[in-house]
Design a protein around this motif. Structure first.
Motif, PDB file in Angstrom:
ATOM      1  N   SER A 156       0.821  -1.206   0.000  1.00 15.07           N
ATOM      2  CA  SER A 156       0.000   0.000   0.000  1.00 15.07           C
ATOM      3  C   SER A 156       0.861   1.263   0.000  1.00 15.07           C
ATOM      4  O   SER A 156       0.457   2.297  -0.544  1.00 15.07           O
ATOM      5  CB  SER A 156      -0.927   0.004   1.220  1.00 15.07           C
ATOM      6  N   TYR A 157       2.037   1.174   0.613  1.00 12.43           N
ATOM      7  CA  TYR A 157       2.950   2.322   0.647  1.00 12.43           C
ATOM      8  C   TYR A 157       3.418   2.669  -0.761  1.00 12.43           C
ATOM      9  O   TYR A 157       3.363   3.832  -1.188  1.00 12.43           O
ATOM     10  CB  TYR A 157       4.138   1.980   1.551  1.00 12.43           C
ATOM     11  N   TRP A 158       3.849   1.667  -1.509  1.00  7.17           N
ATOM     12  CA  TRP A 158       4.352   1.896  -2.869  1.00  7.17           C
ATOM     13  C   TRP A 158       3.219   2.288  -3.811  1.00  7.17           C
ATOM     14  O   TRP A 158       3.385   3.159  -4.672  1.00  7.17           O
ATOM     15  CB  TRP A 158       5.075   0.647  -3.375  1.00  7.17           C
ATOM     16  N   ARG A 159       2.056   1.662  -3.645  1.00  2.58           N
ATOM     17  CA  ARG A 159       0.907   2.025  -4.482  1.00  2.58           C
ATOM     18  C   ARG A 159       0.506   3.474  -4.247  1.00  2.58           C
ATOM     19  O   ARG A 159       0.233   4.228  -5.182  1.00  2.58           O
ATOM     20  CB  ARG A 159      -0.279   1.098  -4.193  1.00  2.58           C
ATOM     21  N   GLY A 160       0.447   3.864  -2.976  1.00  2.00           N
ATOM     22  CA  GLY A 160       0.071   5.238  -2.659  1.00  2.00           C
ATOM     23  C   GLY A 160       1.069   6.246  -3.191  1.00  2.00           C
ATOM     24  O   GLY A 160       0.681   7.300  -3.723  1.00  2.00           O
ATOM     25  N   TRP A 161       2.346   5.936  -3.073  1.00  6.27           N
ATOM     26  CA  TRP A 161       3.392   6.837  -3.578  1.00  6.27           C
ATOM     27  C   TRP A 161       3.273   6.986  -5.091  1.00  6.27           C
ATOM     28  O   TRP A 161       3.306   8.098  -5.633  1.00  6.27           O
ATOM     29  CB  TRP A 161       4.755   6.294  -3.181  1.00  6.27           C
ATOM     30  N   LEU A 162       3.124   5.857  -5.786  1.00  5.40           N
ATOM     31  CA  LEU A 162       3.008   5.913  -7.245  1.00  5.40           C
ATOM     32  C   LEU A 162       1.747   6.648  -7.687  1.00  5.40           C
ATOM     33  O   LEU A 162       1.766   7.394  -8.672  1.00  5.40           O
ATOM     34  CB  LEU A 162       3.013   4.492  -7.815  1.00  5.40           C
ATOM     35  N   ARG A 163       0.664   6.446  -6.959  1.00  6.32           N
ATOM     36  CA  ARG A 163      -0.593   7.123  -7.328  1.00  6.32           C
ATOM     37  C   ARG A 163      -0.442   8.635  -7.207  1.00  6.32           C
ATOM     38  O   ARG A 163      -0.829   9.386  -8.118  1.00  6.32           O
ATOM     39  CB  ARG A 163      -1.728   6.632  -6.420  1.00  6.32           C
ATOM     40  N   LEU A 164       0.131   9.096  -6.110  1.00  5.65           N
ATOM     41  CA  LEU A 164       0.310  10.534  -5.923  1.00  5.65           C
ATOM     42  C   LEU A 164       1.365  11.096  -6.869  1.00  5.65           C
ATOM     43  O   LEU A 164       1.265  12.238  -7.328  1.00  5.65           O
ATOM     44  CB  LEU A 164       0.701  10.827  -4.468  1.00  5.65           C
ATOM     45  N   LEU A 165       2.372  10.285  -7.174  1.00  2.00           N
ATOM     46  CA  LEU A 165       3.384  10.700  -8.148  1.00  2.00           C
ATOM     47  C   LEU A 165       2.746  10.913  -9.511  1.00  2.00           C
ATOM     48  O   LEU A 165       3.014  11.904 -10.191  1.00  2.00           O
ATOM     49  CB  LEU A 165       4.480   9.629  -8.206  1.00  2.00           C
ATOM     50  N   HIS A 166       1.877   9.972  -9.888  1.00  2.52           N
ATOM     51  CA  HIS A 166       1.175  10.114 -11.169  1.00  2.52           C
ATOM     52  C   HIS A 166       0.278  11.337 -11.171  1.00  2.52           C
ATOM     53  O   HIS A 166       0.198  12.077 -12.168  1.00  2.52           O
ATOM     54  CB  HIS A 166       0.351   8.863 -11.442  1.00  2.52           C
ATOM     55  N   ASP A 167      -0.413  11.589 -10.063  1.00  2.00           N
ATOM     56  CA  ASP A 167      -1.294  12.749  -9.985  1.00  2.00           C
ATOM     57  C   ASP A 167      -0.514  14.055 -10.091  1.00  2.00           C
ATOM     58  O   ASP A 167      -1.043  15.066 -10.569  1.00  2.00           O
ATOM     59  CB  ASP A 167      -2.076  12.731  -8.666  1.00  2.00           C
TER      60      ASP A 167
END
Length: 281
Positions: free
Chosen positions: A34-45
């Protein structure tokens, strides 16, 4: 750099940075998907995956050694920053702000490479003008998107009116629990009420990761540290409310709704006069 370092040393010596650093460094999250998914999601945003990829390509295209070392340092610094502030980098969008100028500088390094390549392929002046036109159009389009985005929801009058309406509905009650955006601060101010913000799912996760006590919904009602005898529960953040089905079920099973609109729900906690009667306390 020296003033910043001295300020940090002073802050840690005198203790006023302790609250800012407590619970921020959570290396156990590195093993959580969840940490990596959240980071990637916000990075994409923030910069999009395309921006990230082209930014990294721009890093490889830098000719000046000093500038390349600077960019490499910025990229490495961002990664280290994300590993240190592990919880915030994956849950708070504004923690991606340092990445935006880094990607911008890296993308800028691609421009001369593209122009030089086009000059070699086609030396026609008209072609060069077309390339510059495309680049300028891209910049203009980006500026237009930013300007359009800045005009979205700039009128907060409806939000203010909703808060005022809620305040009047509960007679500006000082013992209110609320699940609202921005930790309920606009609601408190414009609704002229007070009480306690009900923790979001992210807040509960943060408490768990930092070694704090995680309470059930019923326990939070009976062991409330700020509002000993809450009288109303106000919901304005429906997205967060949907993420907490246990809370929704507890409220619906135990307390009547005294007001409900498309913008808010108000539960009356006076039903049993004291929450403890409802929970067997």
């Amino acid at each position: 750099v020296t003033p910043v370092i001295l300020y940090l040393i002073y802050g840690f010596q005198h203790g006023f940075f302790e609250n800012e650093t407590t619970g921020r460094f959570l290396p156990q999250l590195w093993l959580e998907p969840s940490y990596w998914r959240g980071w990637l999601r916000l990075l994409h945003d923030s910069v999009s995956f395309a921006g990230l990829i082209f930014g990294l390509l721009g890093l490889l295209a830098v000719q000046n050694k000093r500038f390349r070392y600077l960019l490499v340092g910025l990229w490495v610094g961002y990664v280290v920053y994300g590993l240190i502030f592990s919880f915030n980098i994956s849950t708070h969008a504004y923690y991606q702000l340092p990445l935006i100028p880094i990607v911008g500088l890296s993308l800028g390094s691609l421009v001369p490479v593209i122009i030089d390549h086009l000059k070699q392929v086609n030396s026609n002046r008209l072609s060069h003008l077309m390339v510059y036109g495309i680049l300028l159009s891209g910049v203009a389009f980006s500026v237009l998107l930013v300007l359009r985005g800045s005009n979205i929801e700039t009128d907060f009058e409806s939000e203010v009116q909703t808060a005022i309406e809620i305040g009047e509905e509960i007679d500006h009650n000082p013992n209110t629990l609320y699940l609202a955006d921005a930790y309920g601060l606009p609601l408190i101010y414009h609704g002229e009420l007070s009480g306690e913000f009900w923790p979001s799912v992210s807040d509960v996760e943060f408490t768990a990761y930092s070694g704090g006590l995680v309470q059930s919904v019923e326990e939070r009602f009976t062991n409330n540290p700020i509002v000993d005898n809450p009288e109303y529960f106000v919901v304005t953040n429906f997205e967060e409310f949907a993420r907490q089905p246990e809370l929704e079920a507890y409220l619906n099973d135990n307390f009547p709704i005294i007001a409900e609109t498309d913008d808010y729900i108000i539960y009356d906690l006076h039903t049993t006069n004291a929450i403890t009667q409802n929970t067997g306390g």
